[in-house]
Each structure stands twice: as C-alpha cells, then as structure tokens.
Design an enzyme around this catalytic site. Sequence first.
Site, mmCIF file in Angstrom:
data_model
loop_
_atom_site.group_PDB
_atom_site.id
_atom_site.type_symbol
_atom_site.label_atom_id
_atom_site.label_comp_id
_atom_site.label_asym_id
_atom_site.label_seq_id
_atom_site.Cartn_x
_atom_site.Cartn_y
_atom_site.Cartn_z
ATOM 1 N N CYS A 4 15.590 6.426 74.356
ATOM 2 C CA CYS A 4 14.199 6.477 74.803
ATOM 3 C C CYS A 4 13.824 5.072 75.268
ATOM 4 O O CYS A 4 14.110 4.085 74.603
ATOM 5 C CB CYS A 4 13.306 6.897 73.643
ATOM 6 N N ARG A 49 51.377 40.356 55.151
ATOM 7 C CA ARG A 49 50.728 41.243 54.205
ATOM 8 C C ARG A 49 50.058 42.416 54.930
ATOM 9 O O ARG A 49 50.047 43.539 54.434
ATOM 10 C CB ARG A 49 49.673 40.445 53.431
ATOM 11 N N CYS A 60 6.943 3.966 71.659
ATOM 12 C CA CYS A 60 7.344 5.264 71.103
ATOM 13 C C CYS A 60 7.098 5.301 69.592
ATOM 14 O O CYS A 60 7.664 4.497 68.847
ATOM 15 C CB CYS A 60 8.823 5.503 71.390
ATOM 16 N N LYS A 119 45.821 28.218 44.376
ATOM 17 C CA LYS A 119 45.724 29.354 45.288
ATOM 18 C C LYS A 119 45.743 28.780 46.693
ATOM 19 O O LYS A 119 44.787 28.136 47.126
ATOM 20 C CB LYS A 119 44.436 30.140 45.053
ATOM 21 N N SER A 125 45.258 42.432 46.488
ATOM 22 C CA SER A 125 44.396 41.267 46.580
ATOM 23 C C SER A 125 44.204 40.723 45.157
ATOM 24 O O SER A 125 44.890 41.158 44.235
ATOM 25 C CB SER A 125 43.084 41.718 47.199
ATOM 26 N N TYR A 184 73.973 15.132 59.689
ATOM 27 C CA TYR A 184 73.513 16.525 59.715
ATOM 28 C C TYR A 184 73.733 17.115 61.113
ATOM 29 O O TYR A 184 74.249 18.222 61.261
ATOM 30 C CB TYR A 184 72.032 16.569 59.320
ATOM 31 N N CYS A 186 7.676 10.526 72.415
ATOM 32 C CA CYS A 186 6.633 9.829 73.162
ATOM 33 C C CYS A 186 6.557 10.267 74.612
ATOM 34 O O CYS A 186 5.658 9.856 75.348
ATOM 35 C CB CYS A 186 6.832 8.315 73.077
ATOM 36 N N CYS A 208 11.881 11.468 76.133
ATOM 37 C CA CYS A 208 11.872 11.328 74.681
ATOM 38 C C CYS A 208 10.978 12.398 74.075
ATOM 39 O O CYS A 208 9.821 12.522 74.459
ATOM 40 C CB CYS A 208 11.363 9.936 74.289
ATOM 41 N N TYR A 262 55.736 32.738 44.933
ATOM 42 C CA TYR A 262 55.090 32.879 43.635
ATOM 43 C C TYR A 262 55.237 34.270 43.013
ATOM 44 O O TYR A 262 54.585 34.574 42.029
ATOM 45 C CB TYR A 262 53.605 32.513 43.721
ATOM 46 N N ASP A 294 45.562 28.376 50.563
ATOM 47 C CA ASP A 294 44.786 29.011 51.625
ATOM 48 C C ASP A 294 45.690 29.162 52.841
ATOM 49 O O ASP A 294 45.650 28.369 53.774
ATOM 50 C CB ASP A 294 43.574 28.129 51.952
ATOM 51 N N GLU A 302 48.316 28.186 38.833
ATOM 52 C CA GLU A 302 48.874 27.517 40.012
ATOM 53 C C GLU A 302 47.838 27.490 41.117
ATOM 54 O O GLU A 302 46.892 28.282 41.110
ATOM 55 C CB GLU A 302 50.146 28.223 40.480
ATOM 56 N N LYS A 306 37.868 30.669 41.985
ATOM 57 C CA LYS A 306 37.583 30.132 43.323
ATOM 58 C C LYS A 306 36.857 28.802 43.233
ATOM 59 O O LYS A 306 35.873 28.673 42.503
ATOM 60 C CB LYS A 306 36.695 31.111 44.096
#
Length: 669
Positions: free
Chosen positions: A427, A137, A432, A116, A83, A37, A412, A409, A227, A118, A114, A315
């Site tokens: 401590c 967008r 304690c 969604k 949206s 390549y 105590c 502490c 999509y 994020d 399909e 969702k």
Amino acid sequence: MTRADVAQRISELREQIHHHDYLYYVEARPEVSDAEYDRLMRELRDLEARFPDLVTDDSPTQRVAGTPTDVFRPVEHRVAMLSLDNATSAEELGEFEARLGRALPGARVGYVCEPKIDGLGVALLYARGRFVRGATRGDGRVGEDVTANLRTIRSVPMVLRGALAAADDLEVRGEVFMPRADFAELNRALEEAGEATFANPRNAAAGAVRQKDPAVTARRPLDIFLYHVSRAEALGFQTYWDTLEALRAAGFKTNPRTERCDALEAVVRYCERLERERDGLGYDADGVVVKVDALQQQRRLGSTTHHPRWAIAFKFAARQATTIVEAIEVGVGKTGILTPVAKLAPVELAGVVIRNVSLHNEDEIRRKDVRVGDTVLIERAGDVIPYVVQVVAAERPAGAEPFRFPSRCPACGGAAVRPAGEAYWRCTGSACPAQLKERLRHFGSRRAMDIEHLGEKVIEQLVDKGLVKDFADLYTLTVDQLADLERLGEKSAENLVRAIATSRERGLARLLNALGIRLVGERVAQLLASRFGSLERIAAAAEVALGEVHGIGKEIAGAVSAFFAEPANRRLIAGLARAGVVTEAPDAGADGPKPLRGKTFVLTGTLATLSREAAREAVERLGGRVAGSVSKKTDYVVVGEAPGSKADDARRLGVTMLDENQFLRLVKS
Ligand code: IVH
C-alpha cells in the site's frame, strides 16, 4: 561351461544378490561396494541373456519387468483384509481393555504396540518361499494384483529364508510407504519437471503402487513394513511377537519401534511417547496399533465384519483436515505489505480451532490456485503454523473465479503497487490507518519501546478516533482522553500514560528498531546507534556513510536514507525530540569530548587487547569514524598482527600508521 554349470552359477549369483539386497534395503548395513554389487548383477544378466529359459520371476534381474498394463487383475483375498477400530484417548484404550476382560474372563492379556503407518495396506503371497503375488487391500475383500509393481520394492524379498520359507503358501501383510525425505525429494523433482506434485507421502505411495508401468514404480522410493502373517497359529506360532521374529528371520522388514507391553499402562505410555516422537520417525505414522499378543486369545476374540476385536488403533491428533475457504481477505502490515489470508469454515486441527490461514502472497495463491468456495486440505505439522497443502480440485463449486489481487489498499483505498522482482504488493497510502496501527503495535512491542498496556484494542481506538496520527502523538495523550476509550477505566488510563512516559528513556537503538524503518531490525538498529550516537546524526548521514558501517550493506543504507529523506519522517523525529523522547545512545553523550571529530581511521590486522568492534567503538565514541578502505583522506591506519593489503596502501599513500600501543594511547589520552 555346460548348461548345468551355468544353472549352478546363476543360482549362486541370485543368492548372493538377494543377500546383499537384504543387507542394504532391510538392514541398512551393506557389506559390498556398489561396484561389486553391479558386477554380480552384470554377470547374472549376461548369463540369463544367453540362457533365457533359465530366467525366473524371482530373479533379481526381474525386479523391474513386465509390460505396462491397462487394468489390474482383481484378487479375492482368502482372508478379508479388515479395518481397525479406533481409540483417541487413554480412556478409550481402557474401554478396549474392559471389552477384552469381558470376552476373556480371568485371563492375563499382554500386548504388542507398533506405529500405525500412514501408507497403503498390501498382501504378499509366497509359495514354498518364493514371491508369487502381491495385491492391494482394495475394499478388503477384493483388491488389485500389483505383483509387478511390488516386486520393484527392494525390501520385498523375492526368496525367503528360515522356517517361513517351507510354508506351501504363506500370506503376509504390511504397509507400503514413502519415507518423508524421499517424498520431499520426489516432489521437488516433479515440480522442477513441471509435473503435478503429491499432497503427502501416502498419496505418493498409493500412486506409485498403482502405476500402470512398473518401470515408473521402480523409480519411486517405496519401502515396506510387514506386520501380519495370515493363519499364523496353524503355522505353529503362539504369539504375535514370535510371528514378527519369524518374519524378520525370513528376510522381511518389520518395524524396529515395535514393543511388547505387559499391561495397559505400558501401552498408554508407548502411545504418548510415540506421539511426541512422531516427527522423528522419518515416515508418516497416524497412530499406534495395539494388538493382543497371544494368538490363542486373538482367535477366541475373533472379528466383526469390520475389524478384529483383538486390535485397536490409537489415533494421534489429526494434523491435516479439509475445510472451505469462505473468503480471501487482504491485510496490511506495518510497512504496507498486503498479505492475503483465507478465512476458513472453522475446523479443529491437532487440538486447535483454525479459522484463518495465510496465503502469503499473490504468487502463492496463483501456484495453489486457491479460490473462494474451494475445499482445501490444510496441515498443521510440527512447526505449528497451519498452511494450505492443496485445493481439493474435485470439490470446486461451479463458477469459482480465480482470485484477483486488489490494486488498492483494502484499508485506506490508496494505490497498491507490486514492484518488479518483488513478491509482495504494498500500500502506498502515507496515511493508511491499517499501516499506522501495525506500526504502533510494533513501536510499543517488547523489544522496541516496550510500552505495557498499549494493546491492540487501545491502538484500534486511538487511530480510529484520530487521537494518534504518528508515534509522537502518543506522548501527548492525557489520562482524560484515554479514560474515554471503551474498556479503559481511569486506573488503566493512568497506567498507560505512565508506561508511555517511561518509554521515553529506552535509548537510540530501541527507538530505531521501533520506528519500523524497512530492513532495520534489532541488529541493524544496534549498529547504527553505536556508530552514530544520535538520531539527528543518522538522519544527517549520507547514504555512503551509512553503507560504510560494518554489517550494513547498500540496500539497508538506501532504505535508511530514504526513510529520513521523507519530510513526514523528519517532522516525526522533530516531534519525538520535542516530546522528550531520548534520541541518543546511552554513552554517546553529545557533550562528551570529541577529540577525534573529523578524523578517519582504518583498521587492519588483529589487535591483541581489543576486538575490531571495541576499537571501532572507541573511535566513534570520541567523534571519529572508521572506514573500510584506505584513501588519501584517511588520517590513521591502525595496524595489528598479520595486517592485510591496507597496510601496504597506507605506506604507498603516506598515511600515518599506528601500532596497537600508539592507538591505545591516542584513545585513552
Ligand atoms: S494391523 C487384521 N498394523 O491400517 C490386522 N495395520 O486402519 C489389521 N496399518 O488396513 C491391520 N500400520 O493398512 C496393522 N502396524 C500396523 C499398521 C496397520 C498401518 C493400516 C492397515 C489397515 C489400516 C486400518
């Protein structure tokens, strides 16, 4: 080569490279080696350098090109990027279907489902099959021209194939994202370089797409799923499913988890399945997009100004949320470790209300710079325990002070110390109450002394009323004393006294685990128990002898030795013995014969009929001990198959050597 020959060769090379890019980045099944390549790429670069006027924007050499910009040019979308409406339950999917039924009376509706993604929605423009522009967008109407950056994403084709390549102008839409593994790797590298990390893959992807310098974007591991084809019906497609096939044929990457569903039940099943499998996708998906398949039905349904009526996003339960740190409290564990906990304004996350989240230790608080009053992003991922991802810096209230770890502490008031090289404050208070409560909880727990009915509320009161100051006190509690406690009637008090009494017989290994000695858990407790046979003998053992037990290192030996050196702990052991708690291992009866007392054995090589551990137990049961190396003080060296240098040592030092049969006779006699 004539100019025409060069142009011809350049075109061949580009075609080959596009093809290999497609195989590698879209199909993930490369056909040539990296070296091959690289060779094609180098040849193309050389030719283009000699004939700069033959360079075009869609050449593979131009993936990373263009100079850094200060502002992105605004791009007005010809069709608004809308949206999606949301559904969060099967019922709401049912309502979606009911709406479709009302708008399309009598029609059969088929769906495509399909993931969604994020990520970041983008629109790509192709003129006669060539990539000409890419935009974000934005607000849906106007986005930003990020062409140079999107060109660096190797799964974005520069030149199309198939039917779509013929379109005069084609707009396709999809989602740019960063795979989770690459995100983790990027954050690791950023952290190492001392740079700010990203809170999640979505932010990292958005940051990369909006980079001012395309060379930086090119180094970020971005990917894309397409999509949507704008005005697909005008291009002759009947269904969304066919459109997706045309996208694939053109060289675009589409989501392999996409499925056609002929009825809503199948849609619901798909949503449930994908939610279960979301952690295995390799990228963040926050739901399922359900789309009406027939384009003609889509057109009849139309859109509101906000979302298309032919699609809905199911969702998944959210796993990230923001909330406010109302306080940072410090709790005390059974060994005195101080653990900071953020008290949160209650917030629901993946079906559970979260009120507390551990901040682990001082360094962790400092690293994330969590302060009281801060808004924090918390996450509860596949592993269920919620944690703070980051502070939302913009929302920090004025005057919020960095958290100062207490030097006393909180339970105590005893001095707290953070030993050099350790992450935790401890401590040091020997009395304690918070430590005592935690230790009692551990003492009575299932894998330790297994004392049923000894719950948190009871322990709380036993300590606060001064009825229990150490473990031994438990065994002197009476039904009358217990029946006085809040929420503990006569019956429960009797049950508890009985449960405590029964726990006397748990044996040495469980008792050792129950004592809560630093670094001594179930496994080490087992080793010590079978090796020494009684609590008294462990208490009397020298640190070196402890360290000689296989599986117990110097550090553990030190911790055990330190525990028994403490006068208070010696009193505790005497108290437990007086209370009738069994302090011996079950089959190490102190009165059994101990013919090997005082004898030291060393084992080397493999024995045919018993394991190392079994041989060791046999010696120890009879009062002997097993050492790790041969010295003049060694009494016997047991030599198995393929012995090591210990056999040589034995010979050199004149130590008695036993073969397996001789050894077996000795321990069985
Ligand atoms: S379809 C008109 N499909 O989610 C078509 N969107 O919340 C509307 N998104 O703006 C979009 N994965 O950026 C569609 N498989 C998917 C998606 C998807 C992620 C994003 C997209 C959209 C946002 C709406």
